[in-house]
Design an enzyme around this catalytic site. Structure first.
Site, short mmCIF file in Angstrom:
data_model
loop_
_atom_site.label_atom_id
_atom_site.label_comp_id
_atom_site.label_asym_id
_atom_site.label_seq_id
_atom_site.Cartn_x
_atom_site.Cartn_y
_atom_site.Cartn_z
N GLN A 11 0.81 -1.21 0.00
CA GLN A 11 0.00 0.00 0.00
C GLN A 11 0.85 1.27 0.00
O GLN A 11 0.57 2.21 -0.73
CB GLN A 11 -0.90 0.03 1.24
CG GLN A 11 -1.99 -1.00 1.29
CD GLN A 11 -2.94 -0.70 2.43
OE1 GLN A 11 -3.81 0.17 2.31
NE2 GLN A 11 -2.78 -1.41 3.54
N ASP A 37 16.14 -8.36 -0.66
CA ASP A 37 15.31 -9.35 0.02
C ASP A 37 15.57 -9.19 1.51
O ASP A 37 16.66 -9.49 2.00
CB ASP A 37 15.69 -10.76 -0.45
CG ASP A 37 14.79 -11.85 0.13
OD1 ASP A 37 14.11 -11.58 1.14
OD2 ASP A 37 14.79 -12.96 -0.44
N LEU A 38 14.56 -8.70 2.24
CA LEU A 38 14.75 -8.41 3.66
C LEU A 38 15.02 -9.66 4.48
O LEU A 38 15.49 -9.55 5.61
CB LEU A 38 13.52 -7.67 4.21
CG LEU A 38 13.25 -6.29 3.60
CD1 LEU A 38 12.03 -5.65 4.26
CD2 LEU A 38 14.46 -5.37 3.71
N ALA A 61 7.52 -4.82 5.25
CA ALA A 61 7.55 -5.48 6.55
C ALA A 61 6.82 -6.80 6.47
O ALA A 61 6.09 -7.08 5.51
CB ALA A 61 6.92 -4.60 7.62
N TYR A 62 7.03 -7.62 7.48
CA TYR A 62 6.23 -8.84 7.65
C TYR A 62 5.00 -8.41 8.42
O TYR A 62 5.06 -8.14 9.62
CB TYR A 62 7.04 -9.87 8.44
CG TYR A 62 6.40 -11.24 8.53
CD1 TYR A 62 6.93 -12.32 7.84
CD2 TYR A 62 5.27 -11.45 9.31
CE1 TYR A 62 6.34 -13.58 7.93
CE2 TYR A 62 4.68 -12.70 9.40
CZ TYR A 62 5.21 -13.76 8.70
OH TYR A 62 4.63 -15.00 8.79
N THR A 102 4.53 0.65 13.88
CA THR A 102 3.13 0.32 14.10
C THR A 102 2.63 0.66 15.49
O THR A 102 3.40 0.71 16.45
CB THR A 102 2.92 -1.20 13.86
OG1 THR A 102 1.60 -1.58 14.19
CG2 THR A 102 3.88 -2.01 14.73
N TYR A 126 4.33 -10.02 16.13
CA TYR A 126 4.45 -8.91 15.19
C TYR A 126 4.87 -7.63 15.91
O TYR A 126 5.83 -6.96 15.49
CB TYR A 126 3.12 -8.70 14.46
CG TYR A 126 3.06 -7.44 13.64
CD1 TYR A 126 3.80 -7.30 12.47
CD2 TYR A 126 2.25 -6.37 14.05
CE1 TYR A 126 3.74 -6.13 11.71
CE2 TYR A 126 2.19 -5.20 13.30
CZ TYR A 126 2.94 -5.09 12.14
OH TYR A 126 2.88 -3.93 11.41
#
Length: 301
Positions: A11, A37-38, A61-62, A102, A126
């Site tokens: 997004q 590639d993180l 992010a994951y 977050t 998370y």
């Protein structure tokens, strides 16, 4: 100004590319797999260095909150380890990094909105991995961490798009009504991030660095947001399902969510003069774009 953004299909990167169309002097450069590639630490520095950016936005992010509970190693690699490498790389290149974090770094037990001085207490994997990523970025001075929440847009996967889909296929939709946060338009966030990047690129003021909160100024429950979506759809002559408000206990998930994750955004307003629009106004703009079928920019593959 060349801004490298981690990720190619999310997004935020889609919204940043759309926002940059109004700025002829800004070039958004998305970078993702296989170049960056993180989950592969050795890929990060070479990928960023090759772009020669003026600013880096760490947007990827994951984000699979429930899946992270059983995929802890990958969540830690992407959310905790990779941001530290990005920050170190940016410091080596003498450029600023803007890292997105977050509201889920908090436990949700505070009565009011959380500000930047409140001590995090994440209650799921998370949130814990994102908090570790924040700490890694802030340990490398000169960078910025921006906490945001409940992102939605015409792009990618998000709550607003899910509710619009369910409205057309279900007579009833059950939505949690005891979790509160700040629904935030990714398009609004993207425009604000461009302002942040421009200031960082041209100004060494330490007050512009550090930790900031940036969300819509008003809060809602998930059910409040769903009700606003259904009301707007009905006003457009579309199908409206019955909304059934339920407690979190009736919608069990692998990961626990904070009941209150509202964020106080006064600090970024004072430092940058930034304040996002109320979420109801931005929601209508988002739905306008979704219904037109022609958002500012088609989603990347």
């Amino acid at each position: 100004m060349r801004i490298a953004v981690t990720g190619t299909g999310g997004q935020v990167v889609s919204a940043l590319i759309a926002a940059a169309q109004n700025h002829s002097d800004i070039d958004i450069i998305p970078i993702g797999r296989p170049q960056l590639d993180l989950s592969r630490p050795d890929s990060i520095a070479p990928a960023i260095t090759a772009i020669k950016p003026d600013v880096v936005i760490s947007a990827a992010a994951y984000t699979a909150v429930d899946q992270a509970e059983s995929d802890r190693n990958m969540a830690e690699q992407v959310n905790a380890t990779a941001p530290g490498i990005l920050a170190h790389t940016a410091s080596t290149l003498n450029i600023p990094l803007v890292h997105l974090s977050t509201d889920y770094v908090f436990d949700g037990l505070k009565t009011g909105a959380y500000d930047e001085t409140d001590i995090p207490g994440p209650i799921n994997v998370y949130g814990r991995t994102k908090r570790a990523g924040e700490q890694a970025v802030l340990a490398a001075s000169g960078h910025v961490v921006v906490r945001t929440s409940w992102l939605y847009s015409p792009y990618g996967h998000n709550f607003v798009k899910t509710m619009c889909r369910l409205a057309q296929t279900h007579d009833e939709v059950r939505v949690v009504d005891d979790q509160y946060g700040g629904p935030t338009s990714a398009l609004d966030l993207a425009n604000a991030l461009l302002t942040v990047c421009a200031r960082l690129h041209n100004d060494r003021d330490p007050a512009l660095r550090g930790l900031f909160h940036l969300t819509a100024p008003d809060s809602a429950s998930w059910a409040d947001l769903a009700e606003a979506i259904f009301t707007d759809l009905a006003a457009r002559g579309m199908r409206r399902p019955e909304l059934i408000r339920i407690p979190s206990a009736q919608f069990p998930t692998a990961a626990q969510r904070p009941p209150n994750s509202r964020l106080d955004c006064r600090k970024i307003s004072q430092a940058y003069g930034l304040a996002l629009s109320p979420w109801r106004r931005s929601l209508m703009t988002c739905l306008d774009e979704m219904m037109s079928g022609e958002p500012h920019r088609k989603e990347t593959a």
